[in-house]
Design an enzyme around this catalytic site. Structure first.
Site, PDB file in Angstrom:
ATOM      1  CG  HIS A  59      35.288  36.380  38.014  1.00 43.91           C
ATOM      2  ND1 HIS A  59      34.331  37.356  37.793  1.00 43.91           N
ATOM      3  CD2 HIS A  59      35.191  35.521  36.961  1.00 43.91           C
ATOM      4  CE1 HIS A  59      33.698  37.093  36.665  1.00 43.91           C
ATOM      5  NE2 HIS A  59      34.195  35.980  36.142  1.00 43.91           N
TER       6      HIS A  59
HETATM    7  C1  LIG Z   1      33.075  28.091  35.498  1.00 43.38           C
HETATM    8  C2  LIG Z   1      33.939  29.316  35.271  1.00 43.38           C
HETATM    9  C3  LIG Z   1      33.458  30.361  34.476  1.00 43.38           C
HETATM   10  C4  LIG Z   1      34.247  31.491  34.278  1.00 43.38           C
HETATM   11  N1  LIG Z   1      33.827  32.446  33.375  1.00 43.38           N
HETATM   12  C5  LIG Z   1      34.661  33.453  33.058  1.00 43.38           C
HETATM   13  C6  LIG Z   1      34.343  34.343  31.988  1.00 43.38           C
HETATM   14  O1  LIG Z   1      33.343  34.178  31.277  1.00 43.38           O
HETATM   15  N2  LIG Z   1      35.187  35.373  31.742  1.00 43.38           N
HETATM   16  C7  LIG Z   1      36.314  35.574  32.482  1.00 43.38           C
HETATM   17  O2  LIG Z   1      37.018  36.568  32.235  1.00 43.38           O
HETATM   18  N3  LIG Z   1      36.657  34.733  33.466  1.00 43.38           N
HETATM   19  C8  LIG Z   1      35.888  33.654  33.734  1.00 43.38           C
HETATM   20  N4  LIG Z   1      36.278  32.745  34.668  1.00 43.38           N
HETATM   21  C9  LIG Z   1      37.536  32.982  35.383  1.00 43.38           C
HETATM   22  C10 LIG Z   1      38.780  32.750  34.533  1.00 43.38           C
HETATM   23  O3  LIG Z   1      38.602  31.642  33.679  1.00 43.38           O
HETATM   24  C11 LIG Z   1      39.967  32.586  35.483  1.00 43.38           C
HETATM   25  O4  LIG Z   1      40.150  33.797  36.203  1.00 43.38           O
HETATM   26  C12 LIG Z   1      41.282  32.265  34.814  1.00 43.38           C
HETATM   27  O5  LIG Z   1      41.158  31.253  33.844  1.00 43.38           O
HETATM   28  C13 LIG Z   1      42.274  31.881  35.893  1.00 43.38           C
HETATM   29  O6  LIG Z   1      43.515  31.579  35.337  1.00 43.38           O
HETATM   30  P1  LIG Z   1      44.677  31.002  36.240  1.00 43.38           P
HETATM   31  O7  LIG Z   1      45.819  30.783  35.312  1.00 43.38           O
HETATM   32  O8  LIG Z   1      44.873  31.861  37.406  1.00 43.38           O
HETATM   33  O9  LIG Z   1      44.156  29.609  36.822  1.00 43.38           O
HETATM   34  P2  LIG Z   1      43.510  28.363  36.102  1.00 43.38           P
HETATM   35  O10 LIG Z   1      43.017  28.756  34.763  1.00 43.38           O
HETATM   36  O11 LIG Z   1      42.540  27.776  37.045  1.00 43.38           O
HETATM   37  O12 LIG Z   1      44.731  27.374  35.839  1.00 43.38           O
HETATM   38  C14 LIG Z   1      45.369  26.637  36.817  1.00 43.38           C
HETATM   39  C15 LIG Z   1      45.898  25.371  36.175  1.00 43.38           C
HETATM   40  O13 LIG Z   1      46.781  24.723  37.067  1.00 43.38           O
HETATM   41  C16 LIG Z   1      46.459  23.355  37.105  1.00 43.38           C
HETATM   42  N5  LIG Z   1      46.847  22.846  38.420  1.00 43.38           N
HETATM   43  C17 LIG Z   1      46.373  23.246  39.633  1.00 43.38           C
HETATM   44  N6  LIG Z   1      46.969  22.554  40.617  1.00 43.38           N
HETATM   45  C18 LIG Z   1      47.839  21.705  40.007  1.00 43.38           C
HETATM   46  C19 LIG Z   1      48.732  20.722  40.493  1.00 43.38           C
HETATM   47  N7  LIG Z   1      48.875  20.463  41.797  1.00 43.38           N
HETATM   48  N8  LIG Z   1      49.470  20.014  39.596  1.00 43.38           N
HETATM   49  C20 LIG Z   1      49.358  20.264  38.268  1.00 43.38           C
HETATM   50  N9  LIG Z   1      48.519  21.176  37.753  1.00 43.38           N
HETATM   51  C21 LIG Z   1      47.764  21.888  38.612  1.00 43.38           C
HETATM   52  C22 LIG Z   1      44.965  23.300  36.880  1.00 43.38           C
HETATM   53  O14 LIG Z   1      44.531  22.027  36.476  1.00 43.38           O
HETATM   54  C23 LIG Z   1      44.795  24.376  35.823  1.00 43.38           C
HETATM   55  O15 LIG Z   1      45.016  23.882  34.532  1.00 43.38           O
HETATM   56  C24 LIG Z   1      35.518  31.596  34.907  1.00 43.38           C
HETATM   57  C25 LIG Z   1      36.008  30.541  35.687  1.00 43.38           C
HETATM   58  C26 LIG Z   1      35.236  29.403  35.866  1.00 43.38           C
HETATM   59  C27 LIG Z   1      35.794  28.268  36.707  1.00 43.38           C
END
Ligand SMILES: Cc1cc2nc3c(=O)[nH]c(=O)nc-3n(C[C@H](O)[C@H](O)[C@H](O)COP(=O)(O)OP(=O)(O)OC[C@H]3O[C@@H](n4cnc5c(N)ncnc54)[C@H](O)[C@@H]3O)c2cc1C
Length: 473
Positions: A413
């Site tokens: 998280h």
């Molecule tokens: C294994 C795991 C289990 C989890 N379980 C839960 C759960 O059960 N419940 C819950 O609430 N939360 C859970 N989480 C956390 C939750 O999924 C995240 O907090 C949330 O998805 C984060 O969203 P975000 O948009 O900040 O980043 P992310 O979802 O990580 O998205 C970032 C995106 O940017 C892309 N990206 C990064 N750098 C680049 C680049 N240089 N060029 C192009 N693209 C790029 C990545 O590929 C990705 O698609 C979990 C996370 C993980 C990893």
């Protein structure tokens, strides 16, 4: 609108199967990050998965859908994120979700993300629920509603037996829009900046470099590690650190990459009297938000009732087993994301600083005892053969602390590296615009000023909904 994503448009087939989520860690859909050695944990280096592909981490996560206690969001507003309190965010939480049969004062019924408690519960789940009640924990009918404390059936993003990622809920239904172009397998290497304005991005596909200009603005949603990394590679971050890598400083923002937070997670693992079936959901139908001390005003510990044995591969677990996970919802430890190189292909240095603050270690030991109390109940007697990890003889403070240091890992998280704030360490303003640079916003988990008291995905969706509302006026 151009959407550029480093990972694939479609993930491995198992991505849709809720119980298969642990197998996605280390797959092609995971960036495969690791932490730097963690001083609070005897210098262990830990895997730190992040989703790579449309939907990001929501495509590999465990699908738990929890909002967190309102006090967390009110804390954001009190500490400089004006307009980001619970009541401010409530319309956006509601807009993101479709939750049937809940209190409409708190829950949405028309949103793209379909969330519900388990339709078919795991055969062990009723015993878990009864065990938490047996030791006196209150029952919450809806942790995402008015009553964010107690033991509850876990709400999940599972629809007709399959994962629903953010890409499934929001993106795939609109892929045919004429004003949207999605480019998968495209890694952004830098933001293009000119005279203090973000004018576009540089990215590569299959080893070929491309650039794209932005008529209006660039929205950076690369996640807590990726967004801080890209800002620093582009010259936006702590000036001294950028100069170490000969990066021209565009905006000296000391807060970029700091303030990294996660919920530390560990567990007590039991050998079961018989094989524990895999079950239809995410291996965790029951969850509890609890207070580790009666004098606290809000829950600070999450117990996670897992129907698999979940422990580091370095420890020997039972052949048939289960784990009561425990995690801190209000950790004090703060870490960082820093550059290892100015080459965008080199992963950043990720230092979550787990258990770096002594208070976290101490509350983790209390949480272990809370997990153990539930694990030893009559309600679980039919499933319990014996406690394996840490094992019944491990009782005194020092050995419990040593065990926690050995088994703690990320709850995945990660938040906080581009936090909202007007103080010198704030990275974005209340409308998510990066300080000192025009035409650039950050919209993802990195903007959270403090980690909220629950799993983070639902809150990321509310942040995104709010950003959409800001952008469309
Ligand atoms: C294994 C795991 C289990 C989890 N379980 C839960 C759960 O059960 N419940 C819950 O609430 N939360 C859970 N989480 C956390 C939750 O999924 C995240 O907090 C949330 O998805 C984060 O969203 P975000 O948009 O900040 O980043 P992310 O979802 O990580 O998205 C970032 C995106 O940017 C892309 N990206 C990064 N750098 C680049 C680049 N240089 N060029 C192009 N693209 C790029 C990545 O590929 C990705 O698609 C979990 C996370 C993980 C990893």
């Amino acid at each position: 609108m151009l959407l550029v994503e480093a990972g694939a448009a479609e993930g491995p087939e198992m991505m849709g199967v809720p119980s298969a989520w642990p197998s996605l860690m280390g797959s092609a859909a995971d960036w495969g990050y690791v932490t730097v050695p963690q001083p609070g944990m005897d210098d262990l280096v830990l895997p730190y998965p992040r989703g790579k592909g449309l939907g990001g981490s929501s495509s590999i996560n465990a699908m738990a859908f929890l909002r967190g206690h309102r006090a967390g969001y009110d804390g954001w507003a009190r500490h400089g994120a004006a307009g980001w309190g619970y009541e401010d965010l409530l319309p956006y939480f509601k807009r993101s979700e479709r939750a049937v049969g809940r209190d409409p004062a708190y829950r949405g019924t028309e949103g793209p993300m379909r969330v519900s408690p388990p339709a078919d519960v795991h055969p062990m789940a009723p015993a878990y629920f009864a065990a938490a009640v047996e030791v006196g924990h209150p029952v919450s009918v809806d942790l995402n509603g008015k009553d964010a404390e107690g033991v509850s059936w876990l709400e999940m993003n599972i629809v007709d037996g399959a994962r629903q990622s953010a890409a499934d809920g929001y993106l795939r239904p609109v892929l045919t829009r004429p004003n949207l172009t999605v480019v998968p397998n495209a890694s952004v290497s830098r933001l293009s900046l000119s005279a203090g304005r973000c004018t576009g991005i540089e990215y590569s596909v299959g080893g070929h470099s491309h650039s794209a200009g932005a008529d209006r603005e660039v929205i950076l949603s690369a996640g807590t590690f990726g967004s801080a990394h890209l800002l620093m590679l582009s010259g936006i971050g702590p000036a001294d650190h950028l100069r170490e890598f000969d990066i021209d400083v565009v905006a000296d923002l000391a807060g970029v990459g700091g303030n990294l937070q996660d919920h530390p997670l560990a567990g007590v693992t039991y050998a079961a009297t018989r094989p524990v079936p895999s079950g239809p959901n995410n291996h965790s139908d029951v969850v509890a938000m609890l207070r580790s001390r009666p004098d606290l005003s809000v829950p600070d510990v999450e117990l996670l009732f897992l129907t698999i044995a979940y422990h580091p591969p370095t420890l020997v677990g039972p052949v048939h087993g289960y784990t009561i996970g425990f995690s801190l919802m209000r950790p004090y430890s703060r870490g960082s994301v820093r550059l290892a190189s100015s080459d965008p292909a080199t992963a950043p240095l990720i230092h979550p600083n787990f258990l770096g603050d002594e208070r976290d270690l101490s509350t983790m030991v209390t949480a272990l005892e809370m997990a153990r109390e539930v694990g030893e109940t009559r309600a679980l007697a039919e499933w319990r053969d014996r406690e394996c990890l840490p094992g019944p003889v491990v009782r005194d403070g020092d050995t419990l602390r040593a065990y926690v240091r050995q088994v703690t890992g990320p709850y995945h998280h990660a938040v906080g590296t581009c936090r909202i704030g007007e103080d010198p360490l704030g990275v974005v303003d209340a409308e998510l615009r990066v300080h000192g640079v025009s035409g650039l916003r950050v919209v993802d988990a990195s903007v959270m000023p403090q980690i909220i008291g629950a799993n983070t995905h639902a809150t990321v969706l509310a942040i995104a909904e709010r950003a959409a509302s800001i952008l469309t006026g």
